[in-house]
Motif scaffolding. Structure first.
Motif, short mmCIF file in Angstrom:
data_model
loop_
_atom_site.label_atom_id
_atom_site.label_comp_id
_atom_site.label_asym_id
_atom_site.label_seq_id
_atom_site.Cartn_x
_atom_site.Cartn_y
_atom_site.Cartn_z
N ILE A 114 0.85 -1.20 0.00
CA ILE A 114 0.00 0.00 0.00
C ILE A 114 0.88 1.25 0.00
O ILE A 114 0.61 2.22 -0.71
N GLY A 115 1.96 1.20 0.80
CA GLY A 115 2.90 2.32 0.81
C GLY A 115 3.53 2.54 -0.55
O GLY A 115 3.69 3.69 -0.99
N ALA A 116 3.89 1.46 -1.25
CA ALA A 116 4.46 1.57 -2.59
C ALA A 116 3.46 2.19 -3.55
O ALA A 116 3.82 3.01 -4.41
N MET A 117 2.20 1.80 -3.43
CA MET A 117 1.16 2.34 -4.30
C MET A 117 0.96 3.84 -4.04
O MET A 117 0.86 4.62 -4.99
N ILE A 118 0.92 4.23 -2.77
CA ILE A 118 0.76 5.65 -2.44
C ILE A 118 1.97 6.44 -2.92
O ILE A 118 1.83 7.56 -3.45
N PHE A 119 3.16 5.87 -2.74
CA PHE A 119 4.36 6.55 -3.20
C PHE A 119 4.35 6.74 -4.70
O PHE A 119 4.75 7.80 -5.21
N ALA A 120 3.90 5.73 -5.44
CA ALA A 120 3.79 5.85 -6.90
C ALA A 120 2.83 6.97 -7.27
O ALA A 120 3.08 7.73 -8.21
N PHE A 121 1.73 7.07 -6.55
CA PHE A 121 0.76 8.13 -6.82
C PHE A 121 1.39 9.51 -6.59
O PHE A 121 1.28 10.41 -7.44
N LEU A 147 -2.22 1.93 -10.50
CA LEU A 147 -1.61 1.97 -9.18
C LEU A 147 -1.99 0.74 -8.37
O LEU A 147 -1.21 0.27 -7.53
N LEU A 148 -3.20 0.21 -8.59
CA LEU A 148 -3.59 -1.03 -7.92
C LEU A 148 -2.71 -2.18 -8.40
O LEU A 148 -2.43 -3.11 -7.63
N ARG A 149 -2.28 -2.10 -9.63
CA ARG A 149 -1.38 -3.13 -10.14
C ARG A 149 -0.01 -3.05 -9.47
O ARG A 149 0.66 -4.07 -9.29
N VAL A 150 0.41 -1.84 -9.11
CA VAL A 150 1.65 -1.70 -8.34
C VAL A 150 1.51 -2.44 -7.01
O VAL A 150 2.43 -3.16 -6.57
N PHE A 151 0.37 -2.27 -6.37
CA PHE A 151 0.12 -2.95 -5.10
C PHE A 151 0.25 -4.46 -5.27
O PHE A 151 0.96 -5.12 -4.51
N TRP A 152 -0.42 -5.02 -6.27
CA TRP A 152 -0.42 -6.48 -6.41
C TRP A 152 0.92 -7.00 -6.88
O TRP A 152 1.35 -8.09 -6.47
N ASN A 153 1.59 -6.25 -7.74
CA ASN A 153 2.95 -6.63 -8.16
C ASN A 153 3.87 -6.73 -6.96
O ASN A 153 4.59 -7.72 -6.79
N SER A 154 3.85 -5.73 -6.10
CA SER A 154 4.69 -5.72 -4.91
C SER A 154 4.29 -6.81 -3.93
O SER A 154 5.13 -7.57 -3.43
N PHE A 155 3.00 -6.92 -3.68
CA PHE A 155 2.50 -7.91 -2.73
C PHE A 155 2.80 -9.33 -3.21
O PHE A 155 3.25 -10.18 -2.44
N GLY A 156 2.59 -9.57 -4.49
CA GLY A 156 2.84 -10.90 -5.03
C GLY A 156 4.29 -11.32 -4.93
O GLY A 156 4.60 -12.45 -4.53
N LEU A 157 5.19 -10.41 -5.29
CA LEU A 157 6.62 -10.74 -5.20
C LEU A 157 7.05 -10.97 -3.76
O LEU A 157 7.87 -11.85 -3.48
N MET A 158 6.50 -10.20 -2.84
CA MET A 158 6.87 -10.39 -1.44
C MET A 158 6.34 -11.70 -0.88
O MET A 158 6.99 -12.32 -0.04
N THR A 159 5.16 -12.14 -1.32
CA THR A 159 4.68 -13.45 -0.86
C THR A 159 5.58 -14.57 -1.40
O THR A 159 5.80 -15.57 -0.72
N ALA A 160 6.11 -14.38 -2.61
CA ALA A 160 7.10 -15.33 -3.13
C ALA A 160 8.35 -15.32 -2.26
O ALA A 160 8.94 -16.38 -1.98
N GLY A 161 8.76 -14.13 -1.82
CA GLY A 161 9.91 -14.02 -0.94
C GLY A 161 9.69 -14.70 0.41
O GLY A 161 10.59 -15.36 0.94
N ILE A 162 8.49 -14.56 0.96
CA ILE A 162 8.15 -15.23 2.22
C ILE A 162 8.26 -16.74 2.05
O ILE A 162 8.85 -17.44 2.89
N MET A 163 7.70 -17.25 0.97
CA MET A 163 7.72 -18.68 0.72
C MET A 163 9.16 -19.20 0.60
O MET A 163 9.52 -20.21 1.22
N LEU A 164 9.99 -18.51 -0.17
CA LEU A 164 11.37 -18.95 -0.35
C LEU A 164 12.15 -18.88 0.96
O LEU A 164 12.96 -19.77 1.25
#
Length: 254
Positions: A114-121, A147-164
């Motif tokens: 959400i912070g990344a999305m707000i920052f992009a805005f 901007l919502l796509r920024v949120f999901w792009n960031s969130f998705g990559l971070m969930t991959a990072g959590i898994m790894l």
């Protein structure tokens, strides 16, 4: 949820590495978007359009997505530290369930996204007004959905990072595996042998959730859209990563 967020905030508030990664992400995005029309050369393309609204929302989202992997490296570091320093084990000993631990990291990933999305805005507004213009028509905000796509792009990559991080445990090894997966394995396999389904690869689908404006066949520069099927796949992958992470927490000795 509030309690889990408060626990995470106490961990990151005074953690210098957290703020260093966030600072790199923000500074890199600002510099690249500000100089996009200077350092990018693509034939006769009119790069001034990257600052004109409403398409500025698309371009600032695209530039922001370049640097969301930094946030993934941050998440890997945070989760790996929990394992290496045995704070995860201590949490579970103190009564936190494995599900709650995972949810706390997912909440943190969501807040950062959400912070990344707000920052992009804000970046789009400030640089767009400085180098472009904000028309008064209703169309000026017609592409804010990127901007919502920024949120999901960031969130998705971070969930991959959590898994790894839960799978590999060691921060350095996990970071190397993620970078190899993101920059080498998927691109090489996808472009060399499986180009027809490359858009459905996990990390590539999240990367292309904010599609590149560059096309080489034929050479062109401008707004591009992700297909519906690729969009749906990108929406599902983070849920799969979270499910695998939960399975790891329940079955492995951490």
């Amino acid at each position: 949820m509030k309690r889990l967020w408060q626990i995470e905030w106490l961990k990151i508030n005074g953690y210098r590495t957290f703020w260093v990664f966030v600072g790199i992400f923000m500074l890199s995005t600002l510099i690249v978007y500000w100089t996009f029309d200077k350092f990018v050369q693509f034939g006769p393309a009119n790069l001034a359009q990257v600052y004109q609204f409403p398409v500025a929302w698309y371009f600032v989202s695209y530039v922001t997505s370049w640097f969301t992997p930094f946030l993934t490296l941050l998440m890997i570091n945070l989760v790996s530290n929990e394992i290496s320093f045995r704070t995860l084990r201590q949490h579970i000993t103190d009564g936190m369930s494995p599900q709650e631990f995972l949810y706390s990291k997912v909440i943190l990933a969501a807040v950062i996204s959400i912070g990344a999305m707000i920052f992009a805005f804000l970046t789009g507004v400030i640089i767009g007004l400085t180098k472009g213009d904000l028309a008064t028509s209703q169309n000026s905000f017609s592409m804010l959905d990127y901007l919502l796509r920024v949120f999901w792009n960031s969130f998705g990559l971070m969930t991959a990072g959590i898994m790894l991080a839960l799978l590999l445990k060691r921060s350095a090894i996990t970071i190397m595996v993620f970078l190899a997966w993101y920059w080498l394995v998927e691109p090489i396999i996808g472009r060399a042998w499986l180009e027809s389904v490359y858009g459905y690869f996990p990390l590539n689908s999240l990367e292309e959730f904010v599609p590149s404006p560059f096309s080489t066949d034929p050479p062109s520069f401008g707004i591009r859209y992700t297909s519906l099927s690729e969009t749906l796949v990108a929406l599902v992958y983070p849920l799969i990563f979270i499910g695998i992470s939960l399975r790891l927490l329940k079955t492995r000795d951490l």
